[in-house]
Scaffold this motif. Structure first.
Motif, mmCIF file in Angstrom:
data_model
loop_
_atom_site.group_PDB
_atom_site.id
_atom_site.type_symbol
_atom_site.label_atom_id
_atom_site.label_comp_id
_atom_site.label_asym_id
_atom_site.label_seq_id
_atom_site.Cartn_x
_atom_site.Cartn_y
_atom_site.Cartn_z
ATOM 1 N N LYS A 180 -2.959 3.298 -8.563
ATOM 2 C CA LYS A 180 -2.337 2.698 -7.371
ATOM 3 C C LYS A 180 -3.025 3.188 -6.110
ATOM 4 C CE LYS A 180 0.888 0.244 -5.349
ATOM 5 N NZ LYS A 180 0.556 0.502 -3.949
ATOM 6 N N ALA A 181 -3.450 4.455 -6.083
ATOM 7 C CA ALA A 181 -4.159 4.975 -4.910
ATOM 8 C C ALA A 181 -5.484 4.251 -4.719
ATOM 9 C CB ALA A 181 -4.373 6.478 -5.054
ATOM 10 N N VAL A 187 -0.377 6.704 -10.726
ATOM 11 C CA VAL A 187 -0.548 7.085 -9.322
ATOM 12 C C VAL A 187 -2.003 6.957 -8.901
ATOM 13 C CG1 VAL A 187 -0.255 8.946 -7.658
ATOM 14 C CG2 VAL A 187 1.439 8.607 -9.462
ATOM 15 N N ARG A 188 -2.928 7.426 -9.749
ATOM 16 C CA ARG A 188 -4.335 7.372 -9.387
ATOM 17 C C ARG A 188 -4.825 5.924 -9.275
ATOM 18 N NH1 ARG A 188 -8.071 11.354 -9.558
ATOM 19 N NH2 ARG A 188 -6.607 12.681 -10.701
ATOM 20 N N LYS A 221 3.437 7.844 -5.995
ATOM 21 C CA LYS A 221 3.584 9.179 -6.576
ATOM 22 C C LYS A 221 5.037 9.549 -6.839
ATOM 23 C CE LYS A 221 3.499 11.581 -2.097
ATOM 24 N NZ LYS A 221 2.793 12.594 -1.290
ATOM 25 N N THR A 238 0.815 -1.218 0.000
ATOM 26 C CA THR A 238 0.000 0.000 0.000
ATOM 27 C C THR A 238 0.844 1.262 0.000
ATOM 28 O OG1 THR A 238 -0.133 -0.127 2.436
ATOM 29 C CG2 THR A 238 -1.923 -1.128 1.176
ATOM 30 N N ARG A 239 2.114 1.134 -0.356
ATOM 31 C CA ARG A 239 2.979 2.310 -0.429
ATOM 32 C C ARG A 239 2.594 3.168 -1.625
ATOM 33 N NH1 ARG A 239 8.998 0.682 0.135
ATOM 34 N NH2 ARG A 239 8.124 0.056 2.145
ATOM 35 N N SER A 240 2.663 4.476 -1.454
ATOM 36 C CA SER A 240 2.270 5.397 -2.523
ATOM 37 C C SER A 240 3.196 5.280 -3.722
ATOM 38 C CB SER A 240 2.275 6.842 -2.006
ATOM 39 O OG SER A 240 2.009 7.753 -3.054
ATOM 40 N N ASN A 271 -4.720 0.850 -3.285
ATOM 41 C CA ASN A 271 -4.393 0.958 -1.863
ATOM 42 C C ASN A 271 -5.653 1.101 -1.019
ATOM 43 O OD1 ASN A 271 -1.749 0.848 -2.688
ATOM 44 N ND2 ASN A 271 -1.324 3.011 -2.351
#
Length: 373
Positions: free
Chosen positions: A265-266, A262-263, A252, A248-250, A269
């Motif tokens: 992956k967010a 990024v979006r 970005k 769950t690491r960002s 998470n």
């Protein structure tokens, strides 16, 4: 008091005199109370326990089991702990209402949501982001006993399906309902238009926190009921050994090396955290002590549970698995759960344990009180 202890340790540097421990901090607290009447007006028990909690947090950090203690902010992790509780400090007024004696405050009512066990020596009062106060009495519960039949089950955790069992059952953690999602979206838009520091913004944030608290409460309730059921129905519970913090690491990245997707992956998470992956395994290990087996997660989704062939193309979609070698087909999450159970059987056999048996192993064809005053 916690923040004062954090500040005191923040100025300590390696090579200097050792930072003061709990005993020295208590002596300094006595001197500070004598010089500051406003500090003496508070409960010394609460203040000393805050110092003791900080001392324990520092010890956990140096043992590399927890993160470094940080500042406490308003509205986050607010609360205090009371020790040396006597039987007369807690009493029941009716079927749903009880009272607890808080130092320097007096008797405070709370909703009697569950029985208070005998021998309780301490309790903690906390306030969540939704503005609700809770009191939790400290007691280490006994682990649940298994059925004794040798039954084993594999649990595959996912995003669309919270937990798939090797028995073929699919479990989903509850979330916010459709009307609540619509209201949450309206509140978030309202929050974006509100001026920072205004009373209107504070009210909107409190409303959003109440909606989020409902989702959290439902997820916790689902986790507790699911873990209790699995601990009572199976002697061995197999799960994947996942590094959730890394997963769950960002994505970005940094300004010099920005990340990609990024979006997406967010969103992934949020799905992982929203399904309570970590809480589920933590409570399983506490309720079924010594009966939870963690297995290597590699290829559990690509291996056929019938013939054992690994084929990355066998998973036709998120929910469908069809082996191209033996034509075995089933739900993809259930197939992964069966592979997890098989791996747990090999792990138990390698340790010299008995073979996993029981009818549940055939391949396939669910503690705090609320203060009210």
């Amino acid at each position: 008091m916690w923040n004062l202890a954090v500040e005191q340790h923040a100025h300590w540097q390696p090579g200097r005199k050792a930072a003061p421990g709990f005993t020295e901090q208590c002596r300094q607290l006595t001197q500070a109370q004598a010089a500051n009447p406003w500090l003496a007006a508070g409960s010394v028990t609460v203040q000393q326990q805050a110092l003791k909690d900080h001392s324990q947090a520092k010890a956990n950090f140096f043992r590399r089991t927890h993160r470094r203690p940080t500042w406490r902010r308003r509205g986050q992790n607010e609360g205090f702990r009371i020790v040396a509780v006597t039987p007369g400090d807690v009493r029941r007024l009716s079927r749903k209402v009880g009272e607890v004696k808080v130092p320097k405050v007096g008797w405070v009512r709370f909703r009697w949501s569950r029985a208070v066990a005998d021998g309780v020596k301490s309790y903690r009062v906390t306030r969540d982001r939704a503005g609700r106060w809770h009191v939790a009495f400290a007691l280490v519960p006994e682990p649940l006993a298994g059925p004794g039949t040798g039954a084993a089950v594999g649990v595959d955790r996912g995003v669309l399906v919270s937990a798939a069992l090797s028995t073929g059952e699919l479990l989903n953690a509850p979330t916010v309902r459709r009307p609540e999602k619509a209201r949450l979206l309206r509140l978030q838009r309202k929050l974006a238009r509100a001026q920072r520091g205004s009373n209107r913004r504070g009210k909107v944030k409190a409303a959003i926190a109440r909606l989020k608290a409902r989702e959290t409460d439902r997820r916790k309730d689902w986790v507790e009921k699911t873990c209790t059921r699995l601990a009572r129905e199976f002697d061995v519970i197999a799960v994947e050994d996942l590094k959730i913090a890394n997963m769950t690491r960002s994505a970005k990245g940094t300004q010099d090396a920005p990340g990609r997707g990024v979006r997406q992956k967010a969103g992934l998470n949020c799905g992982i955290l929203g399904n309570g992956w970590g809480k589920l395994v933590t409570r399983l290990e506490q309720k079924a002590q010594g009966r939870v087996v963690k297995v290597d997660p590699r290829f559990t989704s690509q291996r056929c549970s019938a013939c054992g062939v690994v084929d990355r193309e066998a998973r036709e979609s998120q929910a469908a698995f069809r082996c191209r070698s033996c034509a075995f087909a089933c739900n993809a999450d259930v197939n992964a759960a069966c592979n997890i159970r098989h791996a747990a059987g090999h792990a138990v056999a390698a340790r010299g344990g008995p073979p996993l048996g029981g009818p549940a192993n055939r391949e396939p064809q669910h503690d705090g009180h609320l203060l009210v005053g």
